[in-house]
Design a protein around this motif. Structure first.
Motif, PDB file in Angstrom:
ATOM      1  N   GLN A  81       1.236  -1.203  -0.110  1.00 22.19           N
ATOM      2  CA  GLN A  81      -0.291  -0.407   0.167  1.00 22.19           C
ATOM      3  C   GLN A  81       1.000   1.158   0.021  1.00 22.19           C
ATOM      4  O   GLN A  81       2.023   1.416   0.501  1.00 22.19           O
ATOM      5  CB  GLN A  81      -1.068  -0.073   1.423  1.00 22.19           C
ATOM      6  N   PRO A  82       0.564   2.498  -0.449  1.00 19.98           N
ATOM      7  CA  PRO A  82       1.663   3.738  -0.885  1.00 19.98           C
ATOM      8  C   PRO A  82       1.112   4.184   1.057  1.00 19.98           C
ATOM      9  O   PRO A  82      -0.091   4.289   1.344  1.00 19.98           O
ATOM     10  CB  PRO A  82       0.411   4.641  -0.969  1.00 19.98           C
ATOM     11  N   SER A  83       2.428   4.675   0.840  1.00 14.59           N
ATOM     12  CA  SER A  83       2.953   4.847   2.679  1.00 14.59           C
ATOM     13  C   SER A  83       2.237   6.413   2.458  1.00 14.59           C
ATOM     14  O   SER A  83       1.909   7.149   1.637  1.00 14.59           O
ATOM     15  CB  SER A  83       3.767   5.164   2.664  1.00 14.59           C
ATOM     16  N   LYS A  84       1.071   6.612   4.193  1.00 18.91           N
ATOM     17  CA  LYS A  84       0.739   7.564   4.252  1.00 18.91           C
ATOM     18  C   LYS A  84       1.611   9.080   4.738  1.00 18.91           C
ATOM     19  O   LYS A  84       1.633  10.242   4.779  1.00 18.91           O
ATOM     20  CB  LYS A  84      -0.090   8.082   5.630  1.00 18.91           C
ATOM     21  N   GLY A  85       2.765   8.382   4.629  1.00 17.75           N
ATOM     22  CA  GLY A  85       4.386   9.402   5.185  1.00 17.75           C
ATOM     23  C   GLY A  85       5.332   9.108   4.696  1.00 17.75           C
ATOM     24  O   GLY A  85       5.486   8.111   4.142  1.00 17.75           O
ATOM     25  N   PRO A  86       6.431   9.825   5.259  1.00 16.16           N
ATOM     26  CA  PRO A  86       7.903   9.300   4.968  1.00 16.16           C
ATOM     27  C   PRO A  86       8.243   8.107   5.950  1.00 16.16           C
ATOM     28  O   PRO A  86       7.671   7.877   6.698  1.00 16.16           O
ATOM     29  CB  PRO A  86       8.398  10.384   5.457  1.00 16.16           C
ATOM     30  N   CYS A  87       9.060   7.126   5.294  1.00 16.94           N
ATOM     31  CA  CYS A  87       8.914   5.792   5.811  1.00 16.94           C
ATOM     32  C   CYS A  87      10.585   5.727   6.165  1.00 16.94           C
ATOM     33  O   CYS A  87      11.459   5.714   5.388  1.00 16.94           O
ATOM     34  CB  CYS A  87       8.416   4.129   5.374  1.00 16.94           C
ATOM     35  N   PRO A  88      11.262   6.218   7.604  1.00 16.13           N
ATOM     36  CA  PRO A  88      12.788   6.062   7.717  1.00 16.13           C
ATOM     37  C   PRO A  88      12.751   4.792   7.088  1.00 16.13           C
ATOM     38  O   PRO A  88      14.006   4.719   7.314  1.00 16.13           O
ATOM     39  CB  PRO A  88      12.413   6.470   9.351  1.00 16.13           C
ATOM     40  N   ASP A  89      12.539   3.627   7.544  1.00 19.67           N
ATOM     41  CA  ASP A  89      13.032   2.297   6.404  1.00 19.67           C
ATOM     42  C   ASP A  89      13.785   1.980   5.749  1.00 19.67           C
ATOM     43  O   ASP A  89      14.472   1.532   5.469  1.00 19.67           O
ATOM     44  CB  ASP A  89      12.365   0.894   7.540  1.00 19.67           C
ATOM     45  N   LEU A  90      12.360   2.066   5.157  1.00 15.10           N
ATOM     46  CA  LEU A  90      12.532   3.087   3.300  1.00 15.10           C
ATOM     47  C   LEU A  90      13.850   4.045   3.041  1.00 15.10           C
ATOM     48  O   LEU A  90      14.516   3.443   1.834  1.00 15.10           O
ATOM     49  CB  LEU A  90      11.885   2.845   2.807  1.00 15.10           C
ATOM     50  N   MET A  91      13.580   4.876   3.931  1.00 13.34           N
ATOM     51  CA  MET A  91      14.593   5.919   3.202  1.00 13.34           C
ATOM     52  C   MET A  91      16.342   5.064   3.887  1.00 13.34           C
ATOM     53  O   MET A  91      17.262   5.742   2.756  1.00 13.34           O
ATOM     54  CB  MET A  91      14.265   7.554   4.483  1.00 13.34           C
ATOM     55  N   ARG A  92      16.139   5.076   4.769  1.00 13.45           N
ATOM     56  CA  ARG A  92      17.771   4.373   5.369  1.00 13.45           C
ATOM     57  C   ARG A  92      17.847   2.938   4.644  1.00 13.45           C
ATOM     58  O   ARG A  92      19.283   2.904   4.146  1.00 13.45           O
ATOM     59  CB  ARG A  92      16.924   3.597   6.871  1.00 13.45           C
ATOM     60  N   GLN A  93      17.081   2.236   3.681  1.00 16.15           N
ATOM     61  CA  GLN A  93      17.806   1.222   3.025  1.00 16.15           C
ATOM     62  C   GLN A  93      17.614   2.242   1.722  1.00 16.15           C
ATOM     63  O   GLN A  93      18.851   1.408   0.781  1.00 16.15           O
ATOM     64  CB  GLN A  93      16.720   0.737   2.936  1.00 16.15           C
ATOM     65  N   PHE A 103      24.959   4.374  -1.155  1.00 11.50           N
ATOM     66  CA  PHE A 103      26.201   4.480   0.078  1.00 11.50           C
ATOM     67  C   PHE A 103      26.650   3.926   0.803  1.00 11.50           C
ATOM     68  O   PHE A 103      27.861   3.820   1.569  1.00 11.50           O
ATOM     69  CB  PHE A 103      26.023   6.214   0.537  1.00 11.50           C
ATOM     70  N   ASP A 104      26.565   2.407   1.133  1.00 14.39           N
ATOM     71  CA  ASP A 104      26.855   1.570   1.790  1.00 14.39           C
ATOM     72  C   ASP A 104      27.409   0.704   1.520  1.00 14.39           C
ATOM     73  O   ASP A 104      27.571   0.439   0.211  1.00 14.39           O
ATOM     74  CB  ASP A 104      25.781   0.856   2.866  1.00 14.39           C
ATOM     75  N   GLY A 105      28.587   0.166   2.137  1.00 15.07           N
ATOM     76  CA  GLY A 105      29.628  -1.478   1.544  1.00 15.07           C
ATOM     77  C   GLY A 105      30.558  -0.378   0.431  1.00 15.07           C
ATOM     78  O   GLY A 105      30.705   0.299   1.479  1.00 15.07           O
ATOM     79  N   PHE A 106      31.202  -1.068  -0.269  1.00 14.20           N
ATOM     80  CA  PHE A 106      32.748  -1.002  -0.605  1.00 14.20           C
ATOM     81  C   PHE A 106      32.163   0.518  -1.371  1.00 14.20           C
ATOM     82  O   PHE A 106      31.707   0.751  -2.707  1.00 14.20           O
ATOM     83  CB  PHE A 106      33.178  -1.394  -1.665  1.00 14.20           C
ATOM     84  N   LEU A 115      24.155   7.760   7.870  1.00 16.17           N
ATOM     85  CA  LEU A 115      22.982   6.660   7.744  1.00 16.17           C
ATOM     86  C   LEU A 115      21.774   7.068   8.140  1.00 16.17           C
ATOM     87  O   LEU A 115      20.651   8.091   7.450  1.00 16.17           O
ATOM     88  CB  LEU A 115      23.331   5.657   6.626  1.00 16.17           C
ATOM     89  N   ASP A 116      21.737   6.604   9.244  1.00 12.47           N
ATOM     90  CA  ASP A 116      20.793   7.071  10.579  1.00 12.47           C
ATOM     91  C   ASP A 116      20.980   8.083  10.415  1.00 12.47           C
ATOM     92  O   ASP A 116      18.721   9.130  10.606  1.00 12.47           O
ATOM     93  CB  ASP A 116      21.124   6.503  11.721  1.00 12.47           C
ATOM     94  N   GLU A 117      21.496   9.050  10.812  1.00 11.15           N
ATOM     95  CA  GLU A 117      20.886  11.096  10.600  1.00 11.15           C
ATOM     96  C   GLU A 117      20.931  11.250   9.484  1.00 11.15           C
ATOM     97  O   GLU A 117      19.382  12.259  10.013  1.00 11.15           O
ATOM     98  CB  GLU A 117      22.157  11.205  11.363  1.00 11.15           C
ATOM     99  N   ALA A 118      21.255  11.357   8.089  1.00  8.17           N
ATOM    100  CA  ALA A 118      20.500  11.433   7.285  1.00  8.17           C
ATOM    101  C   ALA A 118      19.238  11.164   7.296  1.00  8.17           C
ATOM    102  O   ALA A 118      18.396  11.789   6.170  1.00  8.17           O
ATOM    103  CB  ALA A 118      21.556  10.681   6.373  1.00  8.17           C
ATOM    104  N   ALA A 119      18.801  10.214   7.195  1.00  9.23           N
ATOM    105  CA  ALA A 119      17.383   9.444   6.565  1.00  9.23           C
ATOM    106  C   ALA A 119      16.156  10.411   7.457  1.00  9.23           C
ATOM    107  O   ALA A 119      14.880  10.616   7.388  1.00  9.23           O
ATOM    108  CB  ALA A 119      16.818   7.998   7.131  1.00  9.23           C
ATOM    109  N   ASP A 120      16.396  10.511   9.115  1.00  7.00           N
ATOM    110  CA  ASP A 120      15.924  11.308  10.072  1.00  7.00           C
ATOM    111  C   ASP A 120      15.424  12.529   9.269  1.00  7.00           C
ATOM    112  O   ASP A 120      14.812  12.345   9.347  1.00  7.00           O
ATOM    113  CB  ASP A 120      16.566  11.457  11.326  1.00  7.00           C
ATOM    114  N   PHE A 121      17.054  13.030   8.879  1.00  5.78           N
ATOM    115  CA  PHE A 121      16.830  14.460   8.735  1.00  5.78           C
ATOM    116  C   PHE A 121      15.831  14.516   7.392  1.00  5.78           C
ATOM    117  O   PHE A 121      14.956  15.231   7.103  1.00  5.78           O
ATOM    118  CB  PHE A 121      17.797  14.867   8.287  1.00  5.78           C
TER     119      PHE A 121
END
Length: 167
Positions: free
Chosen positions: A2-14, A20-23, A55-61
């Motif tokens: 279903q479409p989200s009702k607002g921004p999803c921090p977990d999806l933003m983090r993913q 930008f993660d990993g190698f 990445l957590d801080e960036a997703a939260d922002f």
């Protein structure tokens, strides 16, 4: 899903992890730009830079900015140089490397027709950026190592835009 009702921090983090993660082939000191429009006039002129270890801080922002009515939030595709000014939007001179190639599909039917144009090379990530008046999306291809040749990266993104009817 279903479409989200607002921004999803977990999806933003993913999404940030995917880009930008990993190698990063020696580019871990690069900075991630989270930009957003001004709620008063809609102009894309604000940004904050984050380390690849934030990445957590960036997703939260990103989530916080995206909750403000009339404001849109964007993830910059390129890693910025470690000494890039942190009080303004980055420009081409601030780019260190590009971990993904990408294209935006904003035109009517471009997103709907994308799969038939993959030619055996589907994107590593698809982000739906809107559904009204038609589906809009971003296609991302994470590279094995970030591209430091900005002219080549620009040429590749132009070719992707042409192939997919994007920009």
């Amino acid at each position: 899903m279903q479409p989200s009702k607002g921004p999803c921090p977990d999806l933003m983090r993913q999404h940030l992890e995917h880009l930008f993660d990993g190698f990063l082939d020696g580019c871990h000191d690069g900075l991630i730009e989270i930009a957003h429009t001004d709620a008063a006039d809609g102009k894309l002129r604000h940004a904050r830079l984050f380390g690849t270890d934030q990445l957590d801080e960036a997703a939260d922002f990103a989530r916080e900015q995206n909750l403000i009515p009339g404001q849109n939030t964007y993830v910059g595709a390129a890693l910025r140089k470690p000494d890039a000014p942190k009080d303004r939007r980055a420009n081409d001179n601030d780019i260190l490397a590009l971990p993904p190639y990408y294209t935006d599909l904003d035109e009517n039917d471009a997103a709907a027709n994308a799969k038939e144009r993959y030619n055996g090379c589907p994107p590593t990530c698809v982000v739906v950026t809107g559904r009204t008046p038609h589906t809009r999306a971003q296609l991302w291809w994470r590279l094995e190592a970030p591209d430091r040749d900005l002219e080549r990266a620009r040429s590749q993104n132009v070719a992707l835009a042409a192939a997919f009817g994007g920009d």
